[in-house]
Design a protein around this motif. Structure first.
Motif, PDB file in Angstrom:
ATOM      1  N   ARG A  28       0.805  -1.233   0.000  1.00 16.91           N
ATOM      2  CA  ARG A  28       0.000   0.000   0.000  1.00 16.91           C
ATOM      3  C   ARG A  28       0.833   1.275   0.000  1.00 16.91           C
ATOM      4  NH1 ARG A  28      -4.128  -1.766   4.672  1.00 16.91           N
ATOM      5  NH2 ARG A  28      -4.889  -3.610   3.633  1.00 16.91           N
ATOM      6  N   ASP A  29       2.024   1.218   0.591  1.00 15.97           N
ATOM      7  CA  ASP A  29       2.804   2.444   0.734  1.00 15.97           C
ATOM      8  C   ASP A  29       4.260   2.178   0.391  1.00 15.97           C
ATOM      9  OD1 ASP A  29       3.274   5.093   1.260  1.00 15.97           O
ATOM     10  OD2 ASP A  29       3.474   4.805   3.425  1.00 15.97           O
ATOM     11  N   PRO A  30       4.693   2.479  -0.794  1.00 18.50           N
ATOM     12  CA  PRO A  30       3.917   3.066  -1.885  1.00 18.50           C
ATOM     13  C   PRO A  30       3.012   2.000  -2.515  1.00 18.50           C
ATOM     14  CG  PRO A  30       6.134   2.591  -2.656  1.00 18.50           C
ATOM     15  CD  PRO A  30       6.094   2.228  -1.194  1.00 18.50           C
ATOM     16  N   PRO A  31       1.920   2.434  -3.139  1.00 20.17           N
ATOM     17  CA  PRO A  31       0.991   1.463  -3.723  1.00 20.17           C
ATOM     18  C   PRO A  31       1.624   0.683  -4.874  1.00 20.17           C
ATOM     19  CG  PRO A  31       0.279   3.716  -4.193  1.00 20.17           C
ATOM     20  CD  PRO A  31       1.481   3.811  -3.312  1.00 20.17           C
ATOM     21  N   SER A  32       1.356  -0.618  -4.890  1.00 15.85           N
ATOM     22  CA  SER A  32       1.849  -1.474  -5.968  1.00 15.85           C
ATOM     23  C   SER A  32       1.244  -1.017  -7.298  1.00 15.85           C
ATOM     24  CB  SER A  32       1.456  -2.929  -5.700  1.00 15.85           C
ATOM     25  OG  SER A  32       0.062  -3.083  -5.868  1.00 15.85           O
ATOM     26  N   SER A  33       1.828  -1.492  -8.382  1.00 11.93           N
ATOM     27  CA  SER A  33       1.286  -1.130  -9.703  1.00 11.93           C
ATOM     28  C   SER A  33      -0.137  -1.672  -9.858  1.00 11.93           C
ATOM     29  CB  SER A  33       2.191  -1.626 -10.821  1.00 11.93           C
ATOM     30  OG  SER A  33       2.275  -3.032 -10.802  1.00 11.93           O
ATOM     31  N   LEU A  34      -0.440  -2.817  -9.251  1.00 14.13           N
ATOM     32  CA  LEU A  34      -1.799  -3.369  -9.316  1.00 14.13           C
ATOM     33  C   LEU A  34      -2.785  -2.440  -8.606  1.00 14.13           C
ATOM     34  CD1 LEU A  34      -3.846  -5.539 -10.027  1.00 14.13           C
ATOM     35  CD2 LEU A  34      -3.136  -6.781  -7.968  1.00 14.13           C
ATOM     36  N   LEU A  35      -2.447  -1.969  -7.419  1.00 15.10           N
ATOM     37  CA  LEU A  35      -3.340  -1.040  -6.717  1.00 15.10           C
ATOM     38  C   LEU A  35      -3.468   0.279  -7.469  1.00 15.10           C
ATOM     39  CD1 LEU A  35      -2.671  -1.483  -2.890  1.00 15.10           C
ATOM     40  CD2 LEU A  35      -4.577  -2.320  -4.265  1.00 15.10           C
ATOM     41  N   GLN A  36      -2.395   0.713  -8.100  1.00 19.29           N
ATOM     42  CA  GLN A  36      -2.475   1.938  -8.896  1.00 19.29           C
ATOM     43  C   GLN A  36      -3.452   1.756 -10.053  1.00 19.29           C
ATOM     44  OE1 GLN A  36       1.468   3.208 -10.044  1.00 19.29           O
ATOM     45  NE2 GLN A  36       2.169   3.243  -7.922  1.00 19.29           N
ATOM     46  N   ARG A  37      -3.401   0.594 -10.695  1.00 21.62           N
ATOM     47  CA  ARG A  37      -4.335   0.323 -11.799  1.00 21.62           C
ATOM     48  C   ARG A  37      -5.768   0.191 -11.281  1.00 21.62           C
ATOM     49  NH1 ARG A  37      -0.514  -3.616 -13.291  1.00 21.62           N
ATOM     50  NH2 ARG A  37      -2.084  -5.250 -13.192  1.00 21.62           N
ATOM     51  N   LEU A  38      -5.932  -0.433 -10.128  1.00 21.92           N
ATOM     52  CA  LEU A  38      -7.265  -0.564  -9.541  1.00 21.92           C
ATOM     53  C   LEU A  38      -7.874   0.806  -9.285  1.00 21.92           C
ATOM     54  CD1 LEU A  38      -9.552  -2.294  -8.230  1.00 21.92           C
ATOM     55  CD2 LEU A  38      -8.299  -2.029  -6.068  1.00 21.92           C
ATOM     56  N   GLU A  39      -7.090   1.719  -8.763  1.00 26.32           N
ATOM     57  CA  GLU A  39      -7.600   3.037  -8.378  1.00 26.32           C
ATOM     58  C   GLU A  39      -7.651   4.033  -9.525  1.00 26.32           C
ATOM     59  OE1 GLU A  39      -9.081   3.353  -5.620  1.00 26.32           O
ATOM     60  OE2 GLU A  39      -8.294   1.595  -4.572  1.00 26.32           O
ATOM     61  N   GLN A  40      -7.147   3.626 -10.695  1.00 25.70           N
ATOM     62  CA  GLN A  40      -7.183   4.505 -11.861  1.00 25.70           C
ATOM     63  C   GLN A  40      -8.630   4.843 -12.213  1.00 25.70           C
ATOM     64  OE1 GLN A  40      -5.027   2.597 -14.978  1.00 25.70           O
ATOM     65  NE2 GLN A  40      -4.110   4.497 -15.677  1.00 25.70           N
ATOM     66  N   ASN A  41      -8.907   6.107 -12.397  1.00 25.28           N
ATOM     67  CA  ASN A  41     -10.252   6.588 -12.748  1.00 25.28           C
ATOM     68  C   ASN A  41     -11.294   6.278 -11.675  1.00 25.28           C
ATOM     69  OD1 ASN A  41      -9.412   7.602 -15.314  1.00 25.28           O
ATOM     70  ND2 ASN A  41      -9.432   5.505 -16.076  1.00 25.28           N
TER      71      ASN A  41
END
Length: 146
Positions: A28-41
């Motif tokens: 979560r900190d820093p957010p993984s690339s998967l979490l970044q994609r999940l939270e996109q838009n």
């Protein structure tokens, strides 16, 4: 036939729960690339604050047990998963608000967040490594093929 449109409500609800479980193990900190994609838009999928789209009675019940970030898809999935997991322990008025499992409960969330299911589905479907994880594999298998 592997598209969620063809799935039963029970299978769709199970998928969202499995996705929530999977996202929980991500850094979560820093957010993984998967979490970044999940939270996109996220704002287009869950609005700026998903708390404003759910009933006050559920908001109050959620606040009794843990803190959720209303701007995060991951937290909405976690809330859905936790309420489903503890459904039998919920007060009757919260159960009435959410509806019966699986149809009513799923409808409660998908009617308020109509883009959520497909957002999560395509995020996982478009990643070969995720799609092939044991938790997700059966969602993407074509019936009759092995």
């Amino acid at each position: 036939m592997t598209h969620p449109y063809f799935w039963s409500p029970s299978k769709r609800l199970g998928f969202l729960q499995d996705a929530s479980d999977r996202f929980e193990v991500e850094e979560r900190d820093p957010p993984s690339s998967l979490l970044q994609r999940l939270e996109q838009n996220a704002v287009h999928i869950i609005s700026p604050d998903w708390y404003k789209r759910i009933d006050k009675i559920l908001v109050e019940n959620l606040g009794k047990y843990r803190k959720y970030d209303g701007s995060r898809i991951r937290d909405l999935l976690r809330a859905l998963r936790n309420k489903k997991h503890h459904y039998q322990d919920l007060p009757e008025n919260v159960k009435r608000s959410l509806g019966e499992i699986p149809e009513g409960f799923l409808f409660y969330f998908t009617s308020r967040f109509p883009k959520l299911m497909l957002h999560v589905y395509y995020l996982i479907a478009e990643s070969e490594s995720l799609r092939n994880e044991s938790i997700f594999k059966h969602y993407f298998e074509i019936p009759g093929e092995n």
